[in-house]
Enzyme design. Structure first.
Site, PDB file in Angstrom:
ATOM      1  N   HIS A 232       0.769  -1.162   0.268  1.00 52.54           N
ATOM      2  CA  HIS A 232       0.117  -0.238   0.169  1.00 52.54           C
ATOM      3  C   HIS A 232       1.011   1.420   0.418  1.00 52.54           C
ATOM      4  O   HIS A 232       2.048   0.891   0.317  1.00 52.54           O
ATOM      5  CB  HIS A 232      -0.799  -0.152   1.037  1.00 52.54           C
ATOM      6  CG  HIS A 232       0.033   0.238   2.639  1.00 52.54           C
ATOM      7  ND1 HIS A 232       0.634  -0.647   3.117  1.00 52.54           N
ATOM      8  CD2 HIS A 232       0.401   1.325   3.500  1.00 52.54           C
ATOM      9  CE1 HIS A 232       1.090  -0.593   4.039  1.00 52.54           C
ATOM     10  NE2 HIS A 232       0.916   0.814   4.374  1.00 52.54           N
ATOM     11  N   ASP A 234       0.723   5.167   1.887  1.00 52.83           N
ATOM     12  CA  ASP A 234      -0.350   6.215   2.416  1.00 52.83           C
ATOM     13  C   ASP A 234      -0.357   6.860   1.945  1.00 52.83           C
ATOM     14  O   ASP A 234       0.224   8.048   1.084  1.00 52.83           O
ATOM     15  CB  ASP A 234       0.829   6.247   3.556  1.00 52.83           C
ATOM     16  CG  ASP A 234       1.604   5.112   4.271  1.00 52.83           C
ATOM     17  OD1 ASP A 234       1.270   3.881   4.938  1.00 52.83           O
ATOM     18  OD2 ASP A 234       2.526   5.021   4.841  1.00 52.83           O
ATOM     19  N   HIS A 288       4.881   0.004  -0.080  1.00 51.36           N
ATOM     20  CA  HIS A 288       5.462  -0.563   1.097  1.00 51.36           C
ATOM     21  C   HIS A 288       4.652  -1.997   2.187  1.00 51.36           C
ATOM     22  O   HIS A 288       3.206  -1.809   1.539  1.00 51.36           O
ATOM     23  CB  HIS A 288       6.421  -0.423   2.221  1.00 51.36           C
ATOM     24  CG  HIS A 288       4.666   1.477   2.853  1.00 51.36           C
ATOM     25  ND1 HIS A 288       4.707   2.433   2.242  1.00 51.36           N
ATOM     26  CD2 HIS A 288       4.583   1.085   3.575  1.00 51.36           C
ATOM     27  CE1 HIS A 288       3.574   2.497   2.568  1.00 51.36           C
ATOM     28  NE2 HIS A 288       2.988   2.481   4.396  1.00 51.36           N
ATOM     29  N   ARG A 298       7.673  -8.537  16.381  1.00 50.06           N
ATOM     30  CA  ARG A 298       7.627  -7.001  16.182  1.00 50.06           C
ATOM     31  C   ARG A 298       6.747  -6.085  16.192  1.00 50.06           C
ATOM     32  O   ARG A 298       5.541  -6.478  16.718  1.00 50.06           O
ATOM     33  CB  ARG A 298       7.699  -7.599  14.274  1.00 50.06           C
ATOM     34  CG  ARG A 298       8.290  -5.567  14.119  1.00 50.06           C
ATOM     35  CD  ARG A 298       8.347  -5.808  12.277  1.00 50.06           C
ATOM     36  NE  ARG A 298       8.772  -4.539  11.594  1.00 50.06           N
ATOM     37  CZ  ARG A 298       8.227  -3.824  11.097  1.00 50.06           C
ATOM     38  NH1 ARG A 298       7.116  -4.166  11.092  1.00 50.06           N
ATOM     39  NH2 ARG A 298       8.998  -2.570  10.544  1.00 50.06           N
TER      40      ARG A 298
HETATM   41  O1  LIG Z   1       4.913  -1.341  10.425  1.00 48.91           O
HETATM   42  C1  LIG Z   1       5.501  -0.887   9.342  1.00 48.91           C
HETATM   43  O2  LIG Z   1       6.237  -1.242   9.653  1.00 48.91           O
HETATM   44  C2  LIG Z   1       4.606   0.168   8.807  1.00 48.91           C
HETATM   45  C3  LIG Z   1       3.461   0.353   9.207  1.00 48.91           C
HETATM   46  C4  LIG Z   1       2.458   1.071   7.635  1.00 48.91           C
HETATM   47  O3  LIG Z   1       3.051   0.981   6.552  1.00 48.91           O
HETATM   48  C5  LIG Z   1       1.593   1.590   8.115  1.00 48.91           C
HETATM   49  O4  LIG Z   1       1.018   1.418   9.191  1.00 48.91           O
HETATM   50  O5  LIG Z   1       1.033   2.217   7.488  1.00 48.91           O
HETATM   51 FE   LIG Z   2       1.939   2.323   5.123  1.00 49.42          FE
END
Ligand SMILES: O=C(O)CCC(=O)C(=O)O
Ligand SMILES: [Fe+2]
Length: 360
Positions: A232, A234, A288, A298
């Site tokens: 996705h 952002d 990403h 994590r």
């Molecule tokens: O967890 C991550 O490293 C990325 C989180 C992410 O891309 C998001 O929440 O939009």
């Molecule tokens: Fe993101």
């Protein structure tokens, strides 16, 4: 391979995770084969890695140091849409506190966490895996609003006994990263020869203000067949992600997935769709995803610098001329965000499809 149904592997009892409670089984988290990750969570390529920007150079009194720093920032953001920031000055206490509070919240029983469940039409609240907008994602998250009242209500639901401490922890985090994010988008404007406030003036100051999403990805028994977050981009201005030392964030560059190596003291900044449009495509938002592993959980915290809902998002004047025509028709941020939310399941870059959708 047929997935096993829970049980203990590598010392992790998956049945105890939120993800396999009730009627949920591992099958609920198996994605179609073309979506499976191509690069393992820790397969780092040191030759081709997200640039590191030392923001202390950009704060220097020395003009030559500053202008070199601005050039590096501009090139990183233009070429990658992503960079890692060091020496950013956000107190490690603020970050570590929310990280440890987040872990305690995720350790609560599912029924307790669900008291803060995200309501339809909102991005704020608790959500997890198969039951959320992130359907099939091996992820649970608390998404906190920068609006104090909204977040305080959420905390009162989920952990009333720790209310004061948690409320301070979330708001200290949002305040610190909001300052950093504004500074970064102002530097990104200056680096293009624009007024410092060219991008930052779009930041929401009321209503749906900037937020932080605390994300938790427990070990997953089948990391090759699922994802923590699907590909996705952002929708917002910029995102600043603090990740722990486990690894899993990957970005798409020239059709290849690149794993973003965690470095202590470093945060990852990425351009969102709104900044792409404001910069007339000079700064691209980049897809990403989050890849899982079977051994370690994590935790990441994504701060989103959110535009004002009513703002008309239109490329900066200084970036448009005969040679550089407007690349995207203007939109009201609220409309874009709504459409993004409705289409999330498709998982493609929303900016590309938004205009076709509107015209249809
Ligand atoms: O967890 C991550 O490293 C990325 C989180 C992410 O891309 C998001 O929440 O939009
Ligand atoms: Fe993101």
């Amino acid at each position: 391979m047929a997935p096993t149904q829970g049980g203990t592997q590598g010392g992790v009892d998956y049945k105890l995770t939120t993800f396999l409670q009730g009627s949920l089984t591992l099958d609920d988290y198996v994605w179609s084969q073309e979506e499976w990750p191509k690069v393992a969570y820790n397969d780092y390529n040191d030759e081709d890695t997200v640039p590191i920007i030392d923001i202390s150079l950009l704060r220097s009194e020395d003009a030559a140091t500053r202008s070199k720093g601005l050039k590096d920032l501009m090139e990183a953001a233009r070429e990658w849409g992503f960079f890692r920031l060091v020496n950013h000055g956000v107190l490690s206490d603020v970050t570590e506190k929310l990280e440890s509070d987040g872990k305690e919240l995720f350790a609560l029983p599912l029924e307790q966490k669900k008291k803060a469940v995200r309501l339809p039409e909102s991005i704020i609240g608790y959500y997890f895996g198969a039951e959320s907008v992130f359907s099939k994602a091996w992820l649970e998250a608390f998404h906190f609003s920068g609006d104090k009242e909204v977040t305080d209500n959420m905390i009162r639901q989920v952990s009333p006994e720790n209310f004061n401490e948690l409320s301070a922890s979330v708001h200290n985090y949002i305040d610190a990263y909001q300052k950093l994010a504004i500074e970064v988008v102002e530097l990104m404007a200056i680096a293009l020869g624009l007024e410092p406030s060219t991008f930052s003036k779009y930041t929401a100051t009321k209503g749906d203000k900037s937020t932080v999403r605390v994300c938790y990805y427990p070990p997953c028994p089948q990391p090759q067949q699922t994802l923590g977050q699907r590909p996705h981009a952002d929708p917002i201005l910029i995102t600043i992600v603090h990740q722990d030392d486990v690894g899993g964030l990957q970005i798409l560059k020239n059709n290849r997935w690149i794993a973003v190596k965690p470095e202590p003291g470093t945060v990852v900044v990425n351009v969102g769709d709104t900044l792409q449009v404001l910069s007339n495509d000079i700064y691209p938002s980049v897809q990403h995803q989050v890849v899982l592993n079977s051994e370690r959980s994590r935790l990441s915290m994504a701060f989103f610098l959110i535009p004002e809902a009513n703002a008309l998002i239109v490329p900066a004047k200084g970036l448009v001329d005969d040679e550089h025509p407007v690349r995207h028709p203007p939109f009201i941020y609220r409309d874009y965000r709504k459409s993004y939310g409705e289409r999330r399941a498709v998982g493609k870059s929303h900016l590309e499809s938004f205009y076709t959708l509107k015209d249809a």
